[in-house]
Scaffold this motif. Structure first.
Motif, mmCIF file in Angstrom:
data_model
loop_
_atom_site.group_PDB
_atom_site.id
_atom_site.type_symbol
_atom_site.label_atom_id
_atom_site.label_comp_id
_atom_site.label_asym_id
_atom_site.label_seq_id
_atom_site.Cartn_x
_atom_site.Cartn_y
_atom_site.Cartn_z
ATOM 1 N N GLN A 195 -21.331 119.455 1.741
ATOM 2 C CA GLN A 195 -21.011 119.832 3.109
ATOM 3 C C GLN A 195 -21.412 118.725 4.076
ATOM 4 O OE1 GLN A 195 -22.732 123.547 4.280
ATOM 5 N NE2 GLN A 195 -21.873 123.491 6.315
ATOM 6 N N ARG A 196 -22.564 118.112 3.856
ATOM 7 C CA ARG A 196 -23.032 117.055 4.753
ATOM 8 C C ARG A 196 -22.123 115.830 4.682
ATOM 9 N NH1 ARG A 196 -27.115 115.802 8.566
ATOM 10 N NH2 ARG A 196 -26.447 113.751 9.241
ATOM 11 N N ASP A 220 -20.231 114.244 7.781
ATOM 12 C CA ASP A 220 -20.376 112.833 8.144
ATOM 13 C C ASP A 220 -19.027 112.163 8.333
ATOM 14 O OD1 ASP A 220 -23.163 112.960 8.131
ATOM 15 O OD2 ASP A 220 -23.331 112.202 6.074
ATOM 16 N N LEU A 221 -18.057 112.493 7.474
ATOM 17 C CA LEU A 221 -16.706 111.922 7.611
ATOM 18 C C LEU A 221 -16.061 112.350 8.928
ATOM 19 C CD1 LEU A 221 -15.311 112.381 3.992
ATOM 20 C CD2 LEU A 221 -15.880 110.231 5.119
ATOM 21 N N CYS A 273 -16.342 115.740 15.310
ATOM 22 C CA CYS A 273 -17.395 116.748 15.422
ATOM 23 C C CYS A 273 -18.711 116.085 15.799
ATOM 24 C CB CYS A 273 -17.554 117.523 14.116
ATOM 25 S SG CYS A 273 -18.368 116.600 12.790
ATOM 26 N N GLU A 274 -19.662 116.939 16.120
ATOM 27 C CA GLU A 274 -21.041 116.529 16.334
ATOM 28 C C GLU A 274 -21.861 117.166 15.215
ATOM 29 O OE1 GLU A 274 -22.619 114.716 18.703
ATOM 30 O OE2 GLU A 274 -20.751 114.220 19.712
ATOM 31 N N ALA A 285 -9.833 115.564 14.780
ATOM 32 C CA ALA A 285 -9.835 116.500 13.652
ATOM 33 C C ALA A 285 -8.424 116.703 13.122
ATOM 34 C CB ALA A 285 -10.451 117.827 14.070
ATOM 35 N N SER A 286 -7.457 116.806 14.020
ATOM 36 C CA SER A 286 -6.062 116.981 13.600
ATOM 37 C C SER A 286 -5.566 115.799 12.788
ATOM 38 C CB SER A 286 -5.158 117.170 14.821
ATOM 39 O OG SER A 286 -5.453 118.378 15.469
ATOM 40 N N ASP A 287 -6.045 114.624 13.108
ATOM 41 C CA ASP A 287 -5.642 113.427 12.369
ATOM 42 C C ASP A 287 -6.161 113.433 10.932
ATOM 43 O OD1 ASP A 287 -4.326 112.476 14.610
ATOM 44 O OD2 ASP A 287 -5.917 111.072 15.170
ATOM 45 N N MET A 288 -7.154 114.270 10.659
ATOM 46 C CA MET A 288 -7.754 114.309 9.325
ATOM 47 C C MET A 288 -7.151 115.405 8.442
ATOM 48 S SD MET A 288 -11.704 113.574 10.277
ATOM 49 C CE MET A 288 -12.148 113.148 8.585
#
Length: 93
Positions: free
Chosen positions: A2-3, A7-8, A15-16, A50-53
């Motif tokens: 999860q971490r 991080d990605l 995100c923060e 986020a959408s780009d990922m």
């Protein structure tokens, strides 16, 4: 882990990360949430990052590949893995 995923996303600006080892409700979390809520432009930037990922349809493609390898072709066709429909179709197959 999860971490590693977090991080990605953080590296991409999506995100923060807030350390939760001290519990769920910490001053750090409150400060982070406060700064995000007070900055719609920052939230929009994070949303775009986020959408780009996202890989639309990735879950269905993975499930289909798994089903194909198990001889369950089309067992998840049209299913939404996020809502449990694929699991029901897999059991029915």
């Amino acid at each position: 882990t999860q971490r590693a995923n977090a991080d990605l996303y953080a590296a991409a600006g999506a995100c923060e990360i807030v350390d939760e080892s001290m519990g769920a409700l910490t001053p750090e979390l409150a400060q982070t949430l406060g700064s995000l809520v007070s900055s719609p432009a920052r939230l929009e930037t994070m949303s775009r990052a986020a959408s780009d990922m996202v890989w639309p349809g990735a879950a269905e493609r993975i499930a289909s590949a798994c089903c194909d390898s198990l001889g369950l072709t089309d067992a998840v066709s049209g299913a939404s893995l996020g809502h449990g429909k694929a699991v029901g179709r897999l059991r029915a197959a």
